[in-house]
Design an enzyme around this catalytic site. Structure first.
Site, PDB file in Angstrom:
ATOM      1  N   GLU A 168       0.861  -1.186   0.000  1.00  0.00           N
ATOM      2  CA  GLU A 168       0.000   0.000   0.000  1.00  0.00           C
ATOM      3  C   GLU A 168       0.892   1.228   0.000  1.00  0.00           C
ATOM      4  OE1 GLU A 168      -4.104   1.473   2.189  1.00  0.00           O
ATOM      5  OE2 GLU A 168      -3.108  -0.371   2.793  1.00  0.00           O
ATOM      6  N   GLU A 204      -2.416   0.615  13.499  1.00  0.00           N
ATOM      7  CA  GLU A 204      -3.617   0.913  12.727  1.00  0.00           C
ATOM      8  C   GLU A 204      -4.877   0.622  13.547  1.00  0.00           C
ATOM      9  OE1 GLU A 204      -5.414  -0.114   8.290  1.00  0.00           O
ATOM     10  OE2 GLU A 204      -3.849  -1.396   9.150  1.00  0.00           O
TER      11      GLU A 204
END
Length: 724
Positions: free
Chosen positions: A346, A606
């Site tokens: 990502e 996260e």
């Protein structure tokens, strides 16, 4: 820049091998000044006579390449001799790697069709006044380099024993000139070196090196070996609950470093890629994996060149570790673009993460130049109708914009202005800001609200329904709240710039009226937070009271996600619930900022429970252990706990309000902040049943101590107040 050079590429296709471009030349006269101007379609490393040109790692950096490609200018006077060899190796980098890893991207696919192009021009001025220009053209040659493979997600393969065959010709091609811009952002550089903490054997027999700290960068290998022997390293952030090496959360990113040795003592580090990791697994090593020693490996941290400006310390070791983790999270995700994470397939410039964190980013480091460049890419990528992508550079190219993500278009320029007092960022982004409001206005089902859009909602909110990544806050509520907030920021920016914003003032009043008429009740913590922080509630105190009740009713826990968390403590402390805000900050059990630290976190996660209490992982597919957004809590510590706040009418800390809010669970706390107007220190500690406040300010400051207001001129001050 007057370009005489031409874009060149190898005449023969080299596949995954990184080409090395070559130019030999002589300088028979004494050189007075030599300047190399260079860029590439990919990332490059340039050498002159064996010495690296500049300190920029992964040059020319990452921009919205279809619109903007940076070039760099280096003074190379001291590198030249009589006989000279200029070598430039070009890797795929962000330009030609497979990005993003989980989906196809028309934008990236188009970029990948381009060759490993190079554009370089060496301008030499001699002592006698004569000049010479060495430029990329058909006189250059190319060869296969020792870099046999290099890519952003999958890593790098380097064969030190490889000997290239005869050089091949290059050919010119119609590379981009109209999109070239001079270097605008900060250079990415090697910043720190982290020694291996230990080497151990996992339960399944693998040999693993622990650096004790999650790092964004790469490994430097130092080894004695024979030609052809190999070092193969895999990267990971965490070990699984059995103590084994874990890479599933990297998804399709191979993240491997493969080095093929030459004879003798050698030192190697990757040239054209980077990784996010704390651990490496030694899959291959000369003689035997078991022969590896900690001294064979050093982690090299890389990030954009930024000056550290903010420091937090207190009496609580876990809180100090949180502060440290926030810093490492920022460093690890500020690699030319504010990315969500540095490790998996990502590593994109998510707008939501950036706007959530930008205030904290400006406190920790001087990021004015860093964000100015990124916002330039945002303006370049913005669609004609004002649409702003989820990520910048906009590789995803989604047709829709999400509230709180695309609102980075207004929030980020305003926060930069408040932090640094430079209205140039507002000037350069004002059209982008206005176009964003125009997009919302024309993409809604209900006038003066933002309804019917496709949004991320309160992403990762802990009150999310089963099976959803989104919290339970209403998406239309969130979107309409940000519609109002962004419009208010356009008004503020316009007034700074002395622009006519009457139409936006009228629009804002109508948005506020529609919001209050439509949303008469608030259902979640995040809805309360937004209604109060954006001053949309008709009775902000009542909404803050409701928020406090919601927090208390679930055991003094936050249930907010990406949207509500940055403002949560601010709302509580502003409306009389400072102790409750500290309850959340100092909470050690899940969910909390300190819980990950009890599980060994060295950066921000996260997910609050990236590692669950029983040792299980939150998920396999979306579980980064270096995701900086929730580190935004640091701005509350600077601005409320330590009490340092810039005044909007005096941006850049020209004047400042200092109003510390202590808590008896901390014996002391101090913040140091270097601003454009000098260094401010604010702190407090318990002394004989009273609070002792230490304030150092370089500017005029209005301060509040124990409810009493004072006006200070430049200087150092001590105050005392009894502990209530």
């Amino acid at each position: 820049m007057e370009w005489k050079a031409k874009w060149i590429k190898p005449s023969l296709e080299m596949g995954d091998v990184c080409p090395m471009f070559k130019k030999k030349f002589q300088t028979t006269e004494k050189v007075k000044k030599a300047t190399l101007t260079i860029t590439s379609l990919g990332v490059y490393e340039a050498l002159i006579n064996g010495s690296r040109v500049g300190e920029f790692i992964l040059a020319p950096g990452w921009t919205s390449y279809k619109k903007r490609l940076q070039y760099q200018v280096y003074d190379v006077t001291d590198l030249l001799g009589e006989e000279n060899l200029l070598l430039v190796t070009v890797g795929k980098g962000w330009y030609r790697s497979r990005m993003p890893g989980w989906a196809s991207s028309k934008v990236q696919s188009a970029l990948q069709q381009n060759p490993a192009g190079l554009l370089a021009q060496l301008d030499i001025v001699f002592e006698d006044g004569s000049k010479e220009t060495i430029m990329t053209n058909e006189t250059w040659t190319a060869a296969e380099s020792n870099v046999r493979f290099s890519e952003i997600y999958d890593g790098e393969t380097y064969d030190a024993s490889f000997q290239s065959a005869d050089d091949t010709e290059v050919c010119t091609f119609d590379g981009p000139f109209d999109t070239l811009i001079s270097q605008q952002g900060e250079e990415i550089r090697e910043q720190e070196r982290v020694s291996a903490a230990c080497i151990f054997t996992t339960p399944c027999g693998e040999t693993v090196v622990d650096f004790g700290q999650e790092v964004t960068g790469y490994i430097e290998i130092e080894v004695n070996a024979k030609a052809g022997e190999e070092v193969l390293l895999s990267h990971a952030e965490v070990m699984d609950q059995d103590g084994n090496f874990y890479t599933e959360n990297y998804r399709s990113a191979k993240a491997q470093l493969h080095y093929i040795c030459k004879d003798g003592h050698q030192i190697y580090k990757p040239k054209l890629t980077f990784f996010g990791f704390r651990y490496i697994r030694i899959d291959k090593f000369p003689v035997a994996v078991s022969a590896a020693k900690p001294e064979n490996f050093t982690a090299v941290a890389v990030h954009s060149e930024m000056k550290r400006t903010g420091f937090l310390r207190c009496s609580n070791p876990l809180l100090n570790k949180l502060f440290d983790n926030i810093i490492w999270g920022q460093k690890g995700n500020f690699v030319d673009v504010p990315t969500d994470c540095p490790q998996r397939d990502e590593r994109l410039g998510w707008t939501g993460d950036a706007q959530v964190f930008i205030r904290t980013a400006c406190l920790n480091y001087d990021v004015e130049k860093f964000f100015t460049k990124w916002l330039g890419d945002m303006a370049a990528d913005q669609k004609e109708d004002g649409q702003v992508g989820h990520v910048i550079p906009n590789l995803l190219d989604d047709p829709d914009s999400s509230a709180a993500w695309a609102d980075a278009a207004t929030i980020c320029p305003w926060e930069l202005y408040l932090a640094y007092g430079n209205d140039e960022i507002l000037k350069s982004q004002f059209n982008c800001m206005k176009k964003w409001i125009g997009y919302i206005t024309t993409h809604t089902k209900d006038e003066y609200l933002w309804t019917g859009g496709i949004h991320f909602g309160d992403w990762l909110g802990l009150d999310a329904p089963d099976g959803s990544y989104k919290g339970s806050s209403r998406e239309d509520f969130i979107a309409s709240a940000f519609y109002a907030y962004s419009t208010s920021l356009v008004i503020k920016a316009g007034k700074v710039l002395e622009e006519d914003v009457a139409e936006y003032e009228t629009l804002y009043k109508k948005i506020l009226t529609a919001f209050q008429k439509t949303y008469t009740e608030y259902h979640t913590q995040t809805e309360c937070v937004l209604a109060v922080y954006f001053k949309l509630a008709p009775d902000c105190q009542a909404a803050a009271d409701q928020l406090a009740d919601l927090v208390k009713s679930c055991g003094k826990q936050l249930q907010t996600g990406f949207v509500g968390t940055p403002y949560l403590l601010h709302v509580l402390s502003e409306y009389g619930y400072t102790q409750l805000a500290y309850d959340l900050l100092l909470r050690e059990t899940y969910p909390s900022w300190l819980y990950p630290i009890t599980k060994g976190a060295t950066t921000i996660w996260e997910h609050w429970d990236g590692i669950k209490e029983n040792g299980d992982f939150w998920s396999k597919d979306m579980n980064s252990y270096n995701h900086y957004a929730y580190g935004s809590v640091a701005d509350w510590v600077y601005g409320v706990a330590a009490g340092i706040t810039p005044l909007e009418e005096y941006p850049g800390y020209e004047k400042v309000r200092i109003a510390p809010m202590p808590d008896q669970r901390l014996d002391w706390l101090e913040a140091t902040l270097e601003t454009r107007h000098g260094i401010i220190r604010s702190g407090w500690k318990i002394e004989d049943a009273s609070w002792r406040y230490e304030i150092v300010t370089p500017v005029a400051a209005d301060i509040v101590i124990a409810g009493h207001e004072y006006h200070l001129e430049k200087g150092s001050y001590l105050f005392y107040s009894k502990i209530k």
